[in-house]
Design an enzyme around this catalytic site. Sequence first.
Site, PDB file in Angstrom:
ATOM      1  N   HIS A 171      38.294  36.777  35.528  1.00 55.95           N
ATOM      2  CA  HIS A 171      37.283  36.438  35.482  1.00 55.95           C
ATOM      3  C   HIS A 171      36.642  36.233  37.430  1.00 55.95           C
ATOM      4  O   HIS A 171      35.351  36.579  37.286  1.00 55.95           O
ATOM      5  CB  HIS A 171      37.260  34.748  35.182  1.00 55.95           C
ATOM      6  CG  HIS A 171      36.171  34.104  35.094  1.00 55.95           C
ATOM      7  ND1 HIS A 171      35.451  33.700  33.402  1.00 55.95           N
ATOM      8  CD2 HIS A 171      35.910  33.442  35.868  1.00 55.95           C
ATOM      9  CE1 HIS A 171      33.923  32.668  34.356  1.00 55.95           C
ATOM     10  NE2 HIS A 171      34.302  32.159  35.122  1.00 55.95           N
ATOM     11  N   GLU A 172      37.513  35.535  38.212  1.00 54.65           N
ATOM     12  CA  GLU A 172      37.069  35.730  39.348  1.00 54.65           C
ATOM     13  C   GLU A 172      36.635  36.432  39.495  1.00 54.65           C
ATOM     14  O   GLU A 172      36.212  36.709  40.991  1.00 54.65           O
ATOM     15  CB  GLU A 172      37.901  34.278  40.485  1.00 54.65           C
ATOM     16  CG  GLU A 172      38.078  33.305  39.777  1.00 54.65           C
ATOM     17  CD  GLU A 172      36.419  32.681  39.248  1.00 54.65           C
ATOM     18  OE1 GLU A 172      35.548  32.967  39.917  1.00 54.65           O
ATOM     19  OE2 GLU A 172      36.625  31.616  38.362  1.00 54.65           O
ATOM     20  N   HIS A 175      33.749  38.875  39.380  1.00 50.85           N
ATOM     21  CA  HIS A 175      32.715  38.002  39.574  1.00 50.85           C
ATOM     22  C   HIS A 175      32.400  38.514  40.564  1.00 50.85           C
ATOM     23  O   HIS A 175      31.424  39.245  41.714  1.00 50.85           O
ATOM     24  CB  HIS A 175      32.839  36.386  40.164  1.00 50.85           C
ATOM     25  CG  HIS A 175      32.471  35.193  39.026  1.00 50.85           C
ATOM     26  ND1 HIS A 175      31.243  35.450  38.656  1.00 50.85           N
ATOM     27  CD2 HIS A 175      33.163  34.384  38.514  1.00 50.85           C
ATOM     28  CE1 HIS A 175      30.897  34.593  37.773  1.00 50.85           C
ATOM     29  NE2 HIS A 175      32.395  33.539  37.319  1.00 50.85           N
TER      30      HIS A 175
END
Length: 543
Positions: A171-172, A175
């Site tokens: 998820h990070e 980003h």
Amino acid sequence: MVNFFEHQQQARRNTGLLVVLFFLAFSLIIGILTVVAAMVMGAVKAKQGGTYEFDWLPFMWVSLVVGGGILLVMLFKWLQLKAGGKVVAEHLGGTLVSPDTQDPVERRVLNVVEEMAIAANMPVPAVYILPNESTINAFAAGYDTRDAVIGLTRGAIETFSREQLQGVVAHEFSHILNGDMRLNIRLIAALAGILAVAHLGRILLHTGSSRSRNNKNPLPMVGLALLIIGWIGVLFGNLIKAAVSRQREYLADAAAVQFTRNPDALSGALKQIGAREYGSRIQHQNADEAAHMFFGEALQHWFGMMATHPPLDKRIKRIEPRWNGRYPEPRKARSRSEKEHTAAQPQPSALNKLAMLALPAVLLEQIHSPQQAPQVVHDLVLSQLLDEHNEVFAELNPAQQLALVELAVPALRQAKESDRLNLLKDLEQMADSQDLFHWGLYQLLARQLLPKARFKETVDHAEALTITVHALEQTDKGHDVDRQQLALALNTCRGWSPAQKQRLVDNWLTTVRKDSKISPAERQLLAILCACIEVPLPDEMLQ
């Protein structure tokens, strides 16, 4: 079946609209402040006969002071954050995890981050742990892969299973790859400028204390206007910032599931947050500024529109539509063994790539050491360029060599400056070697370790596409490639948006597929090109 590509496209469209709204609101605030403050200062005077006289000088001065003041505060905040993600991490009380740490918990976290970096075909970012945060959360910060960091709370690394940790780290990483970090830092700077308006208003409001009753000082009235409009601006700025953040969280969730091929990992991590009373709350005093950067809701909001993240149940439902709405018991997750983890992974999986590379343990240990990494990379690249026999490196295939260079970046950043610069100097001297792959390794390292100013020279966008496609065609034929032009094309493509980069990679894939096969030389160059412009390697290249 959940259409994650559709979710990603929808989140991107909504984000674009919200960013436009943010800057429209920002401009409107400045305009209202200018009009109100100028009127208080006597810019509009009533005349006999019901007419009004406008004096444009106060308008001009107020607009300069207000607009200039906001821009100066924004610039100051931006300069504070210019050093990248480490500033944000340290501002939140984070401590850097050393690449050669021997702590088993920290090593486990680094291993997962390294797996994701190799799967994404990008250098490993620095990792920070927030040791004083017992709740579950994580964040990514920085401008690009050069200064990107991934942070996790102590509660996260102690609670998540290995699969859940992978989902959160993915998820990070999304980003980072989607350019969210740069947007987040700009939002912090913009809101700091609006907040300064309210602070200035409070200061001016107190200038009205005077011993003279005939004091006609207009500044207190200006201060009151600034204070009211400033706080209204902060309110609406935060509302729009929260809405932008919610859309990027949906996008990151969808991208993480697409990336890991394991939706249960991410949904399981979100359920662990929901199972706890304080979930993902961050206690640090600076959490407010960076709340929109976290994996989960960092602050408690009574007003739903102020929430920087979508509700947990909605996020989980998007990933796991058949979820029954029940959270598990809040307990410490038990990590699987590495063998069980590999067996449980859906096949084929990009996350298995690091294990499949089977890198020698002695080299992994050395490239994690800031003292040894420069020499290892030096020997790895130069022994190939100079055709010097080295038994350790001779057995490594190009994929293993690229992985070692990407894994070595954190240690190289912490190495002595003299060792780091000597390494780059030696590699640069060999940059004209006929070995295009190792020239590419130098380009990758240089873009991570040298100042950005070294790579400002660019070419036209269309020319950049033509140069890179031509390089792939020439490589397949065994012909020489104009490396100076290719370097300029990489400088250009690196600054493109994620959508532009995706179209570029699609063009590259079309080029290498023309003869119905992808040669080893094309595969190697494509991997280097993707790494240099910071995009994941296409799935079919992972086979």
